[in-house]
Design an enzyme around this catalytic site. Structure first.
Site, PDB file in Angstrom:
ATOM      1  N   CYS A 144       0.829  -1.215   0.000  1.00 53.23           N
ATOM      2  CA  CYS A 144       0.000   0.000   0.000  1.00 53.23           C
ATOM      3  C   CYS A 144       0.857   1.257   0.000  1.00 53.23           C
ATOM      4  O   CYS A 144       0.400   2.328  -0.415  1.00 53.23           O
ATOM      5  CB  CYS A 144      -0.944   0.014   1.192  1.00 53.23           C
ATOM      6  SG  CYS A 144      -0.134  -0.102   2.801  1.00 53.23           S
TER       7      CYS A 144
ATOM      8  N   HIS B 125      -1.760   0.268   7.548  1.00 54.43           N
ATOM      9  CA  HIS B 125      -2.283   0.274   6.184  1.00 54.43           C
ATOM     10  C   HIS B 125      -2.490   1.708   5.721  1.00 54.43           C
ATOM     11  O   HIS B 125      -2.595   2.638   6.533  1.00 54.43           O
ATOM     12  CB  HIS B 125      -3.609  -0.501   6.152  1.00 54.43           C
ATOM     13  CG  HIS B 125      -4.174  -0.720   4.769  1.00 54.43           C
ATOM     14  ND1 HIS B 125      -3.421  -1.146   3.707  1.00 54.43           N
ATOM     15  CD2 HIS B 125      -5.452  -0.572   4.299  1.00 54.43           C
ATOM     16  CE1 HIS B 125      -4.201  -1.263   2.633  1.00 54.43           C
ATOM     17  NE2 HIS B 125      -5.418  -0.907   2.970  1.00 54.43           N
TER      18      HIS B 125
END
Length: 437
Positions: free
Chosen positions: A54, A280
């Site tokens: 990510c 994340h």
């Protein structure tokens, strides 16, 4: 000037060590070995197959959204063609690569794989483009076949990406862009900006990208902090963000005082923000450009004041008042400063509160942000979306009159949004708050 050839073994080793450390774990590398793929349900949203990459995928998505917002609202994006997807991906990658290059004498180092047709090359002819578990899809295989194309022309970069766009959809596509950005920045450039160049930028256990990597992808600078400018902390010069960025960044950890996101990232020039949880990255965006209206004099003054308050206490030592006034180009002669010290520190505590300073010098602060607006949220992990389908989720936001924050550990989305809009409340279209993880 253009140059094509193999990456020198020493360069490969240096880049590999910088990114992965001395002994990259194969399972971590495998999680990064994916291509750029768009969601079938949301044809402008990238899909992230596994946790880890990510740090590359979310910034690319942010730059894609920045371009899309110039063309219209999300409800018209459903009919995007494959050619349009390619152009969006190429534009985003080109901008990220451009930012990483030396601004005065740019050289773009475009990394690709040797694509001969030998039997041991699983990339040849695109035969196994959707497979990830091939025995040759290893870190050693990847690094042994890295090749470089160097150019000083940004037009050549875009042309190169256009001709090789299919390779960026193959299993090593995300890594090829990552290595291109790192090599364009240069090993020395990376190390000179990173807080600790001995620490790999990809976590060796969990595979998460460091803040240096996130900042590199978002801003072109591999600095380890997200505050404005460089800061001197205990004699250490800690590098920060040097100017307003195109897209922004907000951090969940800011409310715990683990970091401070400055105005350059919190107030970007486009209403797009990468959101950082502990593990994340996702993306928030809006079509309402009033959310990124130019900085008001009061906002600028608050930012300058905070520069002299590196610990975020919302006050400064009284002896720094003259420096703040001079920085703001306000009256700063000794006699006037002495008068203001006595007024703003009438109990002789030796400090000047931010609230008192703002009330004195900027009492009529105009509100440029709308009271209500629409937000959209993207999370590239299918498992973090309802029905495992990657889609944008819509939220109706309102800024309440009350300025007292209500921090809810059970609602990390609201917590991270309150670092930008302290009194925000949001109702989401799916009936629950989208996941940051």
């Amino acid at each position: 000037m253009e140059q094509q050839g193999s990456l020198q073994d020493g360069v490969v080793k240096d880049v590999r060590t910088l990114l992965w450390g001395n002994c990259p774990k194969e399972d971590v590398f495998q999680r990064w070995a994916q291509g750029f793929q768009f969601s079938q349900e949301e044809p402008t949203a990238l899909v992230q197959v596994e946790g880890g990459p990510c740090a590359v995928i979310a910034p690319v998505q942010a730059f894609i959204l920045k371009d899309l917002l110039l063309e219209g609202p999300p409800d018209i994006w459903k009919n995007v063609t494959r050619d349009k997807q390619d152009r969006l991906l190429i534009r985003a990658a080109t901008e990220i690569i451009r930012q990483a290059a030396d601004p005065i004498h740019p050289t773009y180092s475009l990394i690709h794989l040797d694509t001969d047709n030998s039997d041991d090359n699983p990339m040849a002819n695109g035969e196994v483009s959707t497979e990830k578990a091939q025995p040759l899809f290893t870190s050693d295989y990847f690094h042994s076949r890295l090749r470089i194309f160097s150019t000083i022309s940004l037009d050549e970069v875009e042309k190169y990406l256009s001709q090789r766009i299919e390779f960026f959809k193959e299993p090593f596509g995300v890594l090829l862009l990552l290595y291109t950005v790192v090599c364009t920045k240069g090993i020395n450039g990376m190390r000179s900006e990173m807080s600790d160049p001995t620490e790999p930028v990809i976590d060796s256990i969990y595979g998460y990208g460091s803040q240096s990597l996130i900042n590199l992808m978002l801003t072109g600078r591999a600095v380890g902090h997200v505050w404005d400018h460089d800061q001197d902390v205990g004699g250490l010069q800690l590098r920060g963000i040097d100017k307003q960025n195109t897209v922004g960044f907000l951090a969940l950890l800011e409310h715990l005082r683990y970091c401070e996101v400055g105005a350059f990232l919190k107030s970007p020039s486009h209403p797009v923000w990468v959101l950082g949880s502990e593990t994340h990255l996702t993306v928030l965006f809006s079509t309402d450009r009033r959310l990124v209206s130019p900085e008001t004099p009061a906002e600028y003054a608050r930012r300058v004041f905070k520069k002299y308050d590196p610990e975020g206490n919302n006050f400064i030592p009284a002896n720094l008042l003259q420096d703040v006034l001079a920085d703001l180009e306000l009256v700063a002669d000794d006699e006037y400063v002495d008068i203001m010290k006595k007024k703003l520190d009438n109990e002789s505590l030796g400090i000047i509160l931010l609230a008192s300073f703002m009330d004195e010098f900027f009492p009529e602060e105009p509100r440029t942000c709308p009271d209500t607006f629409t937000l959209y949220h993207y999370n590239g992990l299918p498992r973090s979306n309802p029905d495992n389908r990657v889609r944008y989720h819509t939220g109706d936001a309102v800024l309440l009159e009350c300025t007292v924050k209500c921090i809810l550990d059970s609602n990390p989305m609201l917590t991270v949004l309150q670092t930008k809009w302290p009194s925000i409340e949001v109702q989401w279209d799916i009936g629950r708050t989208p996941s940051l993880n």
